[in-house]
Scaffold this active site. Structure first.
Site, PDB file in Angstrom:
ATOM      1  N   LYS A 188     -10.899  -3.487  -3.717  1.00 58.44           N
ATOM      2  CA  LYS A 188     -11.907  -1.982  -3.997  1.00 58.44           C
ATOM      3  C   LYS A 188     -10.565  -1.043  -4.835  1.00 58.44           C
ATOM      4  CE  LYS A 188     -14.109  -3.257   0.413  1.00 58.44           C
ATOM      5  NZ  LYS A 188     -13.534  -2.797   1.555  1.00 58.44           N
TER       6      LYS A 188
ATOM      7  N   LYS B  51       1.090  -0.822   0.059  1.00 54.75           N
ATOM      8  CA  LYS B  51       0.200  -0.003  -0.150  1.00 54.75           C
ATOM      9  C   LYS B  51       0.998   1.070   0.391  1.00 54.75           C
ATOM     10  CE  LYS B  51      -4.460  -1.146   1.509  1.00 54.75           C
ATOM     11  NZ  LYS B  51      -5.693  -0.765   3.030  1.00 54.75           N
TER      12      LYS B  51
ATOM     13  N   LYS C  32      -5.217  -9.070  -6.796  1.00 54.65           N
ATOM     14  CA  LYS C  32      -6.601 -10.156  -5.913  1.00 54.65           C
ATOM     15  C   LYS C  32      -7.648  -9.475  -6.574  1.00 54.65           C
ATOM     16  CE  LYS C  32      -6.469  -7.733  -2.163  1.00 54.65           C
ATOM     17  NZ  LYS C  32      -5.793  -7.695  -0.769  1.00 54.65           N
TER      18      LYS C  32
HETATM   19  P1  AMP Z   1     -11.346  -4.641   2.996  1.00 54.14           P
HETATM   20  O1  AMP Z   1     -11.925  -4.530   1.849  1.00 54.14           O
HETATM   21  O2  AMP Z   1      -9.932  -5.143   2.817  1.00 54.14           O
HETATM   22  O3  AMP Z   1     -11.580  -4.142   4.479  1.00 54.14           O
HETATM   23  O4  AMP Z   1     -11.678  -6.407   3.370  1.00 54.14           O
HETATM   24  C1  AMP Z   1     -12.829  -6.846   3.335  1.00 54.14           C
HETATM   25  C2  AMP Z   1     -12.275  -8.489   3.867  1.00 54.14           C
HETATM   26  O5  AMP Z   1     -12.944  -8.859   2.479  1.00 54.14           O
HETATM   27  C3  AMP Z   1     -11.313  -8.792   4.742  1.00 54.14           C
HETATM   28  O6  AMP Z   1     -11.554  -9.923   5.524  1.00 54.14           O
HETATM   29  C4  AMP Z   1     -10.913  -9.595   3.189  1.00 54.14           C
HETATM   30  O7  AMP Z   1      -9.449 -10.905   3.794  1.00 54.14           O
HETATM   31  C5  AMP Z   1     -11.829  -9.456   2.145  1.00 54.14           C
HETATM   32  N1  AMP Z   1     -11.113  -9.570   1.133  1.00 54.14           N
HETATM   33  C6  AMP Z   1     -11.166  -9.039  -0.056  1.00 54.14           C
HETATM   34  N2  AMP Z   1     -10.739  -8.710  -1.167  1.00 54.14           N
HETATM   35  C7  AMP Z   1     -10.910 -10.582  -1.008  1.00 54.14           C
HETATM   36  C8  AMP Z   1     -10.308 -10.852  -2.201  1.00 54.14           C
HETATM   37  N3  AMP Z   1     -10.353 -10.909  -3.443  1.00 54.14           N
HETATM   38  N4  AMP Z   1     -10.914 -12.263  -2.159  1.00 54.14           N
HETATM   39  C9  AMP Z   1     -11.711 -12.741  -0.965  1.00 54.14           C
HETATM   40  N5  AMP Z   1     -11.687 -12.548  -0.347  1.00 54.14           N
HETATM   41  C10 AMP Z   1     -11.248 -10.660  -0.427  1.00 54.14           C
END
Ligand code: AMP
Ligand code: TRP
Length: 346
Positions: free
Chosen positions: A210, A114, A207
């Site tokens: 967002k 990041k 991956k």
């Molecule tokens: P975040 O958007 O970073 O707050 O992620 C929220 C949750 O979604 C966390 O548990 C991440 O590990 C999961 N997550 C985010 N991106 C992915 C992805 N591409 N595949 C699976 N899980 C994800």
């Protein structure tokens, strides 16, 4: 004192909630409600480790909350709230800033990704982010943490922090009635299901995220049926038909990803999906994928829309959740202060 089994997890309100968040995290949140007492948090303080436009942040907090509720999280039986309303998260995070070692944080790959090349210009918050995450979990003395695979390293750090705190203050912890010396539990990651790492629709080695510049890389929970269909039809593939066994996916990241998404959405295994679609061309498989994706997501999308039109209701859910969360967090913080040796009002 026996530890109760408690689930905690968080999602950042940073826009573009996508299929990866849904399959990697939220689906598991919903399931765990049957067996555990659960706390689900919209981690707005984590969000501001990188710049957030204030009005957009407010909207995003409501959007993640709406996604939780629309997916089937019950805010009455469990707790749903936004992090910044419970000051104990920040308070315990400071204590953990003094427990975690620089060397531990220097190893965090997410910070490196990041911060990128301009490390000097990253916020101090982005660097200390995993300490706040450990505080989120441990302020409730949570035992289980459902997350996607990308959070594994942060969870290991939370475990190290819990262990070092228990070691450093072992005597005081015992004197405070924890005869086994285990004040903070070692939180266990729950990284389960067929889609713990959903990949970008444009590049099967990256991956789904967002922050990807291309909206075609992900399916957002706010996408309508036409948009979902368009994105899936444009998704990158290779020229071969689908294999009939899972082994055949090993060197084909895009095919593997699409089959994994189908399996997760349909509640089937990849092997089972390939039994049906082995030998098929992507064009026909993609039609089936659009169907399962739309039928699974559209009720959630429309319920999210309905909730987003009633921000007063969403905010009241968060305020009620925060009031209940605070009771648990305050108790942990009070005991933590006793253990450290701080003077405070009981
Ligand atoms: P975040 O958007 O970073 O707050 O992620 C929220 C949750 O979604 C966390 O548990 C991440 O590990 C999961 N997550 C985010 N991106 C992915 C992805 N591409 N595949 C699976 N899980 C994800
Ligand atoms: N860091 C997590 C993510 O980006 C979000 C998060 C913050 C979290 N605090 C947490 C997840 C505590 C689980 C438990 O996805």
């Amino acid at each position: 004192m026996a530890l109760i089994q408690r689930v905690f997890s968080g999602v950042q309100p940073t826009g573009n909630l996508h299929l990866g968040n849904y399959l990697g995290a939220i689906v598991n949140f919903v399931k765990l409600q049957e067996s555990h007492s659960c706390i689900y948090c919209v981690v707005d303080m984590h969000a501001i480790t990188v710049w957030q436009e204030p009005a957009e942040l407010t909207r995003s907090i409501r959007e993640v909350t709406s996604a939780f509720l629309a997916s089937g999280i019950d805010p009455n039986k469990h707790i749903v709230f936004n992090q910044s309303q419970v000051a104990e998260h920040a308070e315990l995070a400071w204590v953990f800033n003094c427990v975690a070692r620089l060397g531990w944080l220097n190893r965090m790959t997410q910070f490196k990704e990041k911060a990128g090349k301009d490390r000097e210009n990253a916020s101090v918050g982005l660097y200390a982010y995993p300490n706040l995450m450990a505080a989120d979990i441990l302020v409730y003395r949570a035992t289980h943490v459902p997350v996607g695979e990308d959070q594994k390293q942060h969870l290991e750090l939370a475990r190290d922090i819990a262990q070092k705190f228990n070691n450093d203050f072992g005597e005081q912890i015992r004197n405070n009635g924890f005869n086994d010396g285990l004040y903070f539990p070692q939180p266990e990651p729950l990284i389960t299901g067929p889609a713990t790492r959903v990949m970008s629709l444009r590049d099967g080695t990256k991956k789904m995220s967002k922050s990807d510049a291309s909206d075609y890389s992900r399916i957002n929970l706010s996408d309508d049926a036409d948009t979902i269909a368009q994105k899936i039809r444009k998704a990158k593939t290779d020229p071969e038909p689908l294999p009939s066994e899972e082994k055949g996916l090993e060197t084909r990241p895009e095919a593997d990803n699409l089959v994994g998404i189908y399996a997760a959405l349909a509640g089937r295994t990849k092997a089972d999906v390939l039994k049906e679609f082995g030998g098929a061309q992507f064009s026909s498989f993609k039609n089936a994928l659009v169907d399962v994706c739309v039928s699974r997501l559209s009720p959630i999308t429309s319920e999210m829309k309905r909730l987003m039109a009633d921000p007063g209701h969403v905010d009241s859910v968060l305020i009620d959740g925060a009031n209940r969360a605070r009771v648990i967090a305050a108790e942990t913080m009070s005991k933590t202060k006793d253990i450290i040796g701080f003077i405070h009002k009981r």
